[in-house]
Design a protein around this motif. Structure first.
Motif, mmCIF file in Angstrom:
data_model
loop_
_atom_site.group_PDB
_atom_site.id
_atom_site.type_symbol
_atom_site.label_atom_id
_atom_site.label_comp_id
_atom_site.label_asym_id
_atom_site.label_seq_id
_atom_site.Cartn_x
_atom_site.Cartn_y
_atom_site.Cartn_z
ATOM 1 N N ASN A 7 61.153 57.110 52.440
ATOM 2 C CA ASN A 7 59.863 57.366 53.086
ATOM 3 C C ASN A 7 59.814 58.779 53.684
ATOM 4 O O ASN A 7 58.983 59.066 54.527
ATOM 5 C CB ASN A 7 59.576 56.328 54.179
ATOM 6 N N ALA A 63 52.842 57.556 57.489
ATOM 7 C CA ALA A 63 53.804 56.676 56.816
ATOM 8 C C ALA A 63 54.941 56.379 57.782
ATOM 9 O O ALA A 63 55.582 57.299 58.292
ATOM 10 C CB ALA A 63 54.324 57.329 55.539
ATOM 11 N N TRP A 85 57.115 62.258 50.524
ATOM 12 C CA TRP A 85 56.117 63.029 51.276
ATOM 13 C C TRP A 85 56.485 64.506 51.332
ATOM 14 O O TRP A 85 55.601 65.370 51.379
ATOM 15 C CB TRP A 85 55.952 62.431 52.670
ATOM 16 N N ILE A 90 56.510 53.083 47.540
ATOM 17 C CA ILE A 90 56.150 54.266 48.330
ATOM 18 C C ILE A 90 55.881 55.452 47.417
ATOM 19 O O ILE A 90 54.907 56.205 47.611
ATOM 20 C CB ILE A 90 57.255 54.594 49.353
ATOM 21 N N LEU A 102 50.518 53.825 55.699
ATOM 22 C CA LEU A 102 51.485 53.151 54.842
ATOM 23 C C LEU A 102 52.659 52.687 55.687
ATOM 24 O O LEU A 102 53.170 53.447 56.508
ATOM 25 C CB LEU A 102 51.980 54.088 53.735
#
Length: 406
Positions: free
Chosen positions: A124, A167, A128, A96, A196
């Protein structure tokens, strides 16, 4: 499924813990390893130990064949279109982070959007957050329903023309929620975004077809699917991976090095800098063989029966709260009244029962649940209804021990 025969292939299960036969209910954290996987890793070190790709001697050739053979096994297992789309990495987290650093930082700018959910594992969320801080992109969350699921309507309302990346985890490691990945991917693509998927809790427990899902990236770890620790996979569509720059530089991933510039190897090796995780990949290949011999549909059905049986039993315990939807993957997250989950887990451990306790690397979700921590029992192909019965008995002992809070 002959669960007794399956259990006999896991040597670690044949032991006592604190005077009782081990009941291992923590496979969502890491699964146990069958003898075939242990022997495959051992055989590499005993017989074939050599670096891959560069050597022309016999050991190097054998090691390379096994390493690249494992890549082909992964390709078939997830139905990737090409072996170039299968990249070996340290695990889901590294995969990731690679997409966030290589694709995210290059393709996002101020005003763009990254869409995730509040149920995500930290691995996750944090990448980001960092991409948003660096690029000026906006991080948005698809809201959760009261049972810990998402709706496609909310997904459509959250994903917009400004969204560049969606994601999402395939299966929640806390709630057991199975997300509608194929449908959300379609919504993402309709808005020009890439998708993703964090498949850490998906690939070990259900049949995954990345071409059918149509996701752009899919990440998972070997150690949750009967394989070794320290190795995992990033699947990515070839046309996207070809445009992305590597994030680790050094040996193995180069084509030509000059004094002031270098060029990269073709896929997948440009993302596999340095000596790769050879033994781990071979072990992952052996784990895939093991799982396919049993059958992923059979594993899914077995876990479904176990979790349904466990939920029915847990519902008989007064003061026990279960989190997550009615339809769930093979795990149950719960709290026993006001007993701290660490205390619950300690009592269970005294009975030889291993469960997980804590925030499960999902602190935003804990906040949404309005708890600081939870306990979690997670099931896999080697668990039985007898394990569930022992678990229920252990919880009743914990309830009795902490009786003053009920």
């Amino acid at each position: 499924m002959d669960v007794k025969a399956i259990r006999s292939q896991f040597p670690i299960l044949d032991q006592s813990v604190n005077g009782s036969p081990l009941v291992y209910l923590d496979s969502a954290a890491t699964s146990q390893k069958p003898t075939s996987v242990i022997e495959a890793v051992n055989a590499y070190y005993r017989i074939d130990n050599s670096n891959v790709h560069r050597g022309v001697h016999t050991l190097g050739t054998r090691a390379t064949d096994k390493y690249e053979g494992a890549r082909e096994k992964v390709r078939q297992f997830i139905n990737a279109n090409k072996t170039e789309e299968v990249i070996f990495m340290r695990g889901t987290t590294t995969a990731i982070n690679t997409v966030a650093s290589s694709y995210g930082l290059t393709n996002l700018s101020k005003g763009d959007e990254i869409v995730i959910t509040q149920m995500e594992h930290h691995s996750n969320i944090i990448p980001w957050q960092q991409v948003a801080k660096i690029t000026g992109a906006n991080l948005k969350y698809i809201p959760l329903q009261p049972d810990g699921t998402i709706t496609l309507e909310d997904a459509r309302n959250t994903i917009t023309d400004n969204t560049k990346i969606v994601a999402m985890m395939h299966v929640s490691n806390v709630l057991g929620t199975i997300n509608p990945i194929k449908e959300v991917t379609k919504i993402a693509h309709e808005n020009g975004a890439v998708m993703l998927v964090d498949g850490a809790q998906g690939v070990p427990h259900m049949k995954v077809d990345v071409q059918d899902l149509d996701c752009d990236f899919y990440a998972f770890s070997a150690h949750k699917m009967c394989g070794p620790t320290g190795v995992g996979v990033l699947y990515g569509k070839k046309q996207l991976l070809e445009k992305m720059e590597p994030v680790e530089f050094g040996g193995e991933m180069i084509d030509f090095v000059d004094l002031y510039d270098s060029t990269w190897k073709e896929l997948p090796w440009k993302f596999e800098g340095g000596t790769p995780i050879i033994a781990g990949a071979i072990g992952l290949g052996a784990a895939i063989d093991f799982l396919q011999d049993i059958g992923m549909d059979e594993i899914t059905a077995h876990e479904t029966k176990l979790v349904d049986y466990a939920v029915n039993q847990l519902q008989t315990i007064d003061g026990l709260a279960i989190y997550g939807p009615e339809k769930r993957a093979g795990l149950i997250t719960f709290n026993l009244a006001d007993v701290h989950p660490h205390d619950t887990a300690t009592v269970l451990d005294a009975e030889g029962i291993a469960v997980r306790a804590g925030h499960h690397c999902a602190q935003p979700l804990m906040k949404w649940l309005n708890v600081t921590a939870t306990a979690r029992a997670s099931f896999y192909l080697y668990n039985t209804t007898d394990d569930v019965d022992r678990f229920i008995t252990g919880l009743n002992k914990a309830k009795e021990f902490f009786g003053d809070v009920f």
